[in-house]
Design an enzyme around this catalytic site. Sequence first.
Site, mmCIF file in Angstrom:
data_model
loop_
_atom_site.group_PDB
_atom_site.id
_atom_site.type_symbol
_atom_site.label_atom_id
_atom_site.label_comp_id
_atom_site.label_asym_id
_atom_site.label_seq_id
_atom_site.Cartn_x
_atom_site.Cartn_y
_atom_site.Cartn_z
ATOM 1 N N GLU A 1 0.249 3.268 -2.570
ATOM 2 C CA GLU A 1 -0.767 4.178 -2.421
ATOM 3 C C GLU A 1 -1.832 3.575 -1.506
ATOM 4 O OE1 GLU A 1 -0.670 7.174 -6.076
ATOM 5 O OE2 GLU A 1 -1.467 5.318 -6.564
ATOM 6 N N GLU B 1 7.318 7.273 -9.128
ATOM 7 C CA GLU B 1 6.273 7.910 -10.285
ATOM 8 C C GLU B 1 6.793 9.332 -10.787
ATOM 9 O OE1 GLU B 1 2.329 7.055 -9.831
ATOM 10 O OE2 GLU B 1 2.567 4.973 -9.294
#
Length: 1012
Positions: free
Chosen positions: A463, A530
């Site tokens: 991220e 994820e």
Amino acid sequence: MPLNDPITPALLADPEIFQQNRLPFHAHFVDQTSPEMPLTVSLDGEWAFHYAENLTAPFTDWDTLTVPGFIQMQSLQKPGQPYGAPHYVNTQYPWDGHEKLHPGEIPQDYNPIGEYQRSFTLSEDWASCYLRLNGADSAAAVWCNGVYIGYTEDTFTPAEFDMTAAVHPGENTLTVQVYRFSSGSWLEDQDFWRMSGLFRSVELFTKPELHLEDAFVKQEFAPDFSSATVTFDCKVSGAGTVSVVFNGQQQSAEVGASAEYDSGVVFGKGEADPDVEEDVQDVSFTFAVTDPALWSAEQPNLYEAEIALLNEGTLVERTGMKVGLRKFERKDRQMLLNGQRIVFKGVNRHEWSCRTGRTVSREEMLWDVKNLKAHNVNAVRTSHYPDDPYFLQLCDEYGLYVIGETNLETHGTWQKLGADGSDEWTLPGARPEWRENVLARAEAMLERDKNHPAILVWSCGNESYGGKTLWEMSEYFRRTDPSRLVHYEGIFWDREYPATSDMESQMYTPVADIKKFLAEHPEKPFIMCEYSHAMGNSCGGITDYTEYAYEEPLYQGGFIWEYMDHGIAVTDPDGKTGFAYGGDFGDRPTDREFCVDGLVLPDRRNTPKMDAVKAAYAPLKITLTDTEAVVENRNLFTDLSAYDLVFASSVNGKPERRAVLRADCAPGKTVHIAFPFALPEAGFACMTVAAIQRAAKPGIPAGYEAAFGQVWHNHAAARLTVAAPELVEMDCNIGVKGEGFEYIFGRGKGLVSIRYNGVQLLDDTVRPNFWRAPTNNDEGCAEPFEFAFWKTAGLYARCDALTAETKGEFVTVRANYTLPGGQTLPIEFAIDGAGRCDITMTWQGEKTELPEFGLLFPLRRELTEVSYLGLGPRETTADRTAGGKMGAWSYNVRQDFAQNTPVYPQECGSRTGVYSATLTGSGLNIGIGFAGDGMAFSALPYTPHELENARHLYELPRDDNKTIVRCAAFQRGVGGDNSWGANPHADTCFAVEEGTAFHFLVQKSNYHNLHF
């Protein structure tokens, strides 16, 4: 002792100064020894310590702290928490709202310094002395005898320094200052507790005159894997003989002068590097291996290797290595391991211990690896930094695939309040002042971990948006280590450099959207780095993802977020041990309970979610018809003959017959196996087929149940006809009684008394119930707001009319309830002469979704022992039945809640597919039974409202006041695609419409006689 060259605020904040005098990165060697002297001395233990709030504040008095360990975790154990407390935030930076900062700036008012100091005595045998900090959060500077040695950032990789010029014979003083915030803090915005300290081991080491500086083991394979070549690329300092023993072969070479040797050994001067001693030389050894025993998670075969350094025939140093031979590649748009299409059945794992934070003991790491293996997990993503090398060693030995992730996350620089807010401050982008800082993190990880066969994929971090620097990192990985693929999810947000990742990687994408994406973009394999956000009571719908991996070849699995809750063990106000989450230490800003979002509780107790994971990740899929078992072998390299197939039938939960069969079925194939005996045709009949591992494997003992499948049928039992009970109608109450039982219905109230054998079993009035305590996922998608009416609908439902009549063998009492919204809900209680009460509640309103549709029974406190026939032995939900096995189970209400409830109180403890259940209690001569046609059932010490009102377990009332039983036609699924907006999947968002009825019964009956 005064320290020269003190660290300045400008240095700490400068992204271009992220290390000073740090030695070159190299492979981590577990087993490197010398017969002449110990090469390594641990400095772990008690250190002198003092603390300052910032660079200009005075230090506290001297104290002691333990290394390895976090300053703030140890501060919690001291009166007044003198050295601060852990601070939890997710995507925002911890200084947000305290100081207005941009990248290149760091907090000035609050940037604590922890200064550690200890003495050591230099061994007389050591001609050199080096320091290794295996983990310092977030930056550290080193002095020896007051002389400045060096500086390092990058919390999670080792920093080594040469202290030879500063040490002297006898006692020496080592000082390490650790800074909570540095320029590196902008690159370490992971979703975790923010803390500081020397949290991994600290070591001194020396180098003999002949020393293995580095080694890189490389492999190539024949197309059919019938042979392999294994090359050891070594860097050696000093002059002498290098000998490598591998696979029963030995090769050696002389080092000390440039030369070239035959027999596959090439040696020469290494590339010039100003940080490397001039006598470091490269030498390579290549071995041929016939019929190699390949490494995989199923068969983690490891070869022993030894690199010996000799001076005129005398051993100076030996290094032992374990080598796994495997080939990982992308071919025809799929990821292949040893030629087979891999499916990642993974978890994201933060390092965590509830008492020591990210200082994790070897015992805890071993427990984690064995626990993952025991639940069919085959892969770990080291979210979001390189793990302790011992954990990777265990992954090699026990067999777990690893995505090794760079210590990089800049989430807070670009994602603001959940939206893409990227701007000129987004890191790293292509900003030149951050480039080397970022790339060095990748190099440090790769060099340390390059010889671990478990690592299949290098990840560029997490991220951190996109941009040129991340693409350059990916190219560095490919150029330096072409044996692995490169992962980066951030290209989902910024497609400017799509080649950064060798695979499409996304987070929390619904299965329907994955299908749509692959239909439009089939260029790369796809993983979910994820998915199935495990916060609280979650992981509903997980099998929708895992089954899709066997429908779509390009979809190759994913990694559940996440493995473990990050709760911190504390003593609660009630004196019991509990767990703290964000905000509990006054830390602000905070993202509160988002740190308790794991499959495993903080103290390493598996939640019921792990039962579903084990089933969803099973290596075999076993599907039963009424006559045969269909077994799909989802292993890559293991034949079905490695398992015993145990066929077992039961009736009403009691075992009937059992047989053990074996069958051959190659990986990727399916076999049909006829039942060795017929499925019974009486009572509640069930057939179970379990796959039992025949031989022990690393981390998994012989006798381990790898998978199971079931089929069952409920054959209605003949009902005995008895005379109707006595009906007693009075002004205030209606009673129905017979031999050994009595029911009383209060006018304006409903069912107020159930008495069996003279024992009152109710603690309060039975009520309709439409509510469940909101889960984290419910709150994330605003379901409490959407369904707010139903919280009080049952709580304040009014029993407006109560009538009774005797008809045939039944007395039927009709209670007509009016809900606060004006809806009517008739409930019939048909009671026969044996005390059996058939209950039917019928919806009369418009079609509407509900959290739950059933009745709530407040029972007396003694009724705590539950025996039931249904899915178990632990909690299941409408969308998380995988792992629940149909059978006869029992539990204690209070113990079950205490062992399995989430850290943040919410709905829990339900059982689905329940056909009968009985509650009994100490000192009572009778129990109460419930039966339904696969109903939702729960028995808890609390009402849904009590659970909802508490944010910590200690805020709940005492658990011995009552037992709350709920019988329901359904309870809404818990969801889990994410915890910030995703609803449960549509098939578990249940609705009622006019005429919807729920039918079940209550009676005083032994458990095994209770059938619907």
